[in-house]
Design an enzyme around this catalytic site. Structure first.
Site, PDB file in Angstrom:
ATOM      1  N   HIS A 197      15.436  17.187  69.036  1.00  0.00           N
ATOM      2  CA  HIS A 197      15.600  15.924  68.314  1.00  0.00           C
ATOM      3  C   HIS A 197      16.600  15.044  69.055  1.00  0.00           C
ATOM      4  CE1 HIS A 197      15.856  13.147  64.922  1.00  0.00           C
ATOM      5  NE2 HIS A 197      17.147  13.097  65.175  1.00  0.00           N
ATOM      6  N   ASP A 217      15.488  12.897  51.407  1.00  0.00           N
ATOM      7  CA  ASP A 217      16.171  12.182  52.497  1.00  0.00           C
ATOM      8  C   ASP A 217      15.557  10.808  52.702  1.00  0.00           C
ATOM      9  OD1 ASP A 217      17.813  11.781  54.922  1.00  0.00           O
ATOM     10  OD2 ASP A 217      15.825  11.770  55.836  1.00  0.00           O
ATOM     11  N   ARG A 229      20.864   4.250  51.482  1.00  0.00           N
ATOM     12  CA  ARG A 229      22.074   4.119  52.321  1.00  0.00           C
ATOM     13  C   ARG A 229      21.972   2.902  53.231  1.00  0.00           C
ATOM     14  NH1 ARG A 229      21.580   9.143  55.479  1.00  0.00           N
ATOM     15  NH2 ARG A 229      23.313   8.327  56.671  1.00  0.00           N
ATOM     16  N   SER A 232      21.057  14.379  56.796  1.00  0.00           N
ATOM     17  CA  SER A 232      19.779  13.664  56.832  1.00  0.00           C
ATOM     18  C   SER A 232      18.911  14.180  57.995  1.00  0.00           C
ATOM     19  CB  SER A 232      20.073  12.169  56.982  1.00  0.00           C
ATOM     20  OG  SER A 232      18.926  11.470  57.356  1.00  0.00           O
ATOM     21  N   LYS A 269      15.471  17.314  57.756  1.00  0.00           N
ATOM     22  CA  LYS A 269      14.108  17.110  58.270  1.00  0.00           C
ATOM     23  C   LYS A 269      13.774  18.153  59.341  1.00  0.00           C
ATOM     24  CE  LYS A 269      15.289  12.814  58.808  1.00  0.00           C
ATOM     25  NZ  LYS A 269      15.619  11.422  58.743  1.00  0.00           N
TER      26      LYS A 269
HETATM   27  N1  URA Z   1      18.730   9.209  61.503  1.00  0.00           N
HETATM   28  C1  URA Z   1      18.413   9.869  60.369  1.00  0.00           C
HETATM   29  O1  URA Z   1      17.351  10.484  60.281  1.00  0.00           O
HETATM   30  N2  URA Z   1      19.307   9.849  59.359  1.00  0.00           N
HETATM   31  C2  URA Z   1      20.476   9.197  59.398  1.00  0.00           C
HETATM   32  O2  URA Z   1      21.230   9.227  58.450  1.00  0.00           O
HETATM   33  C3  URA Z   1      20.787   8.498  60.584  1.00  0.00           C
HETATM   34  C4  URA Z   1      19.889   8.534  61.628  1.00  0.00           C
END
Ligand code: URA
Length: 434
Positions: free
Chosen positions: A82, A161, A168, A183, A187
């Site tokens: 990632h 999320d 957010r 967050s 995932k």
């Molecule tokens: N990318 C994400 O998936 N979540 C965040 O909070 C910030 C960047």
């Protein structure tokens, strides 16, 4: 349990228990807790922070808020990667076929981009016919037979999320370390891999502008992954200037293909080799960095990484003749050089601004509904530390209309700073956290 009490507890600096965090996330996902209460909670978290334990509870609760992918039908250790994202970041396009050609199984979920350029999926859609909307069965079969498959992120993966991130985004509570780490990791954990390699960018084109913040975020995510039982490691890499030379969807795909042919930019190749080595070691395909690098270089040299990319594109219904003939991709109608106004060494490039140039040209999305022009973007010819003569080309711009081109050129030139002093070139790799 009442959300009001939980907000007050956090506001006063208390620690939420696992049961409290789970209650909050479950009820919020169901719509039983309204956005205004959740906004108050995220603001309280923003100011009071979260302990390591609380962040883990939040991550796991968000992971469990929807489907989790079961990859057990894929043989071997599954390693995911990632990136926190940046300008010219086409890493997945080169890295995944490279490590798959070395024998690693790559089962990857990717997203579309919102911002400077498209995400990995948008870039892959440069291949006519390419689709990431494949069934889970096809996804698993392709990983088993070819070694690589990429699927779009499903709506059912970590839905808490998705909802919380959108909240957010409009309540000025994105940039809190625990909230970002939970967050991203919720995932990644829902996507089912056994090991996770994170590429955390730092610099003017990154989410984390300074290196200490990037390190803290990386450490937090590595700890979360380990506490969740996954072998997790992170590379902190430079985003003070674009990665490689190409910025823009088709231009980046072409650069990724050049790199698979052994002709990639040095910084981009180095990042792919560093991440690739960590992935091969985590996946049990190489015993150490020396062996891992040798394997990665070999599959580039003998063409098997390029062939792997072609097989992957074809398996997801794309026209893979472009892999061997990238010159066939459509070209933007306006192609011009941006000339340097002065002579000197490049001292600084405001990386974010280069991303904005791509966005102005139509290469990125301003809203979810925006259509991307895959042809537009920039090929830089000079990066930090390079010498340029007045009138020499700094970059080639690919545009679809004159007005956008003019705006982008102006911004591009403002993003470059020059000096008479020689400037030392920086390494793309800052630190490895494992
Ligand atoms: N990318 C994400 O998936 N979540 C965040 O909070 C910030 C960047």
């Amino acid at each position: 349990m009442r959300m009001y009490d939980l907000i007050m507890k956090k506001r006063n600096g208390g620690c939420l228990s696992e049961a409290e965090v789970r209650y909050m996330i479950e009820q919020y996902t169901k719509g039983e807790i309204p956005d205004y209460q959740m906004s108050a909670m995220t603001m309280a978290i923003y100011f009071q922070g979260m302990s390591e334990e609380e962040t883990l509870h939040l991550t796991m609760a968000m992971r469990d808020s929807g489907d989790t992918l079961d990859l057990s039908a894929i043989d071997g250790i599954k390693v995911d990667k990632h990136s926190t994202g940046g300008v010219g970041d086409k890493t997945s396009l080169t890295l995944t076929p490279m490590v798959a050609a070395c024998g690693l199984k790559v089962a990857k979920m990717s997203g579309r981009g919102l911002g400077h350029t498209g995400g990995t999926i948008d870039k892959l859609e440069s291949f006519e016919g390419f689709s990431t909307e494949i069934s889970t069965d096809t996804f698993i079969n392709n990983v088993n037979s070819i070694g690589i498959a990429i699927m779009g992120q499903t709506a059912d993966l970590a839905p808490a999320d998705k909802k919380l991130y959108a909240l957010r985004d409009v309540t000025a509570t994105v940039d809190n370390m625990s909230l970002i780490a939970s967050s991203i990791m919720s995932k990644k954990l829902a996507a089912g891999a056994d090991a996770i390699v994170l590429d955390v960018k730092t610099g003017s084109g990154a989410f984390m502008k300074n290196e200490d913040d990037a390190k803290a975020l990386a450490k937090e995510m590595v700890t979360l992954g380990k506490n969740a039982g996954k072998n997790t490691m992170a590379v902190i890499s430079d985003m003070d200037q674009p990665l490689g030379y190409a910025v823009g969807n088709i231009l980046e795909v072409q650069e990724a293909i050049d790199t698979l042919n052994g002709n990639g930019p040095e910084d981009f190749m180095e990042l792919c080799l560093t991440l690739g080595s960590l992935m091969l070691i985590a996946g049990g395909v190489a015993k150490d960095e020396v062996e891992a690098r040798e394997k990665c270089l070999k599959v580039i040299e003998d063409g098997s990484a390029l062939d792997k990319f072609a097989a992957f594109v074809a398996a997801q219904y794309g026209d893979n003749s472009y892999v061997y003939h990238p010159e066939k991709f459509p070209v933007a109608p306006i192609v011009e050089e941006i000339l340097s106004p002065v002579s000197g060494y490049i001292k600084h490039i405001e990386c974010d601004e280069i991303g904005i140039c791509s966005l102005i040209l139509g290469g990125g999305r301003e809203t979810k509904e925006s259509e991307i022009d895959l042809r537009v973007g920039l090929i830089l010819h000079k990066k930090v530390g390079d010498y340029v003569k007045a009138g020499e080309s700094l970059a080639t711009i690919y545009a679809s209309d004159e007005t956008k081109k003019k705006q982008a050129v102006q911004r591009f030139l403002n993003a470059y700073q020059f000096t008479d002093e020689m400037i030392e070139k920086k390494s793309v790799i800052k630190t490895i956290i494992s």
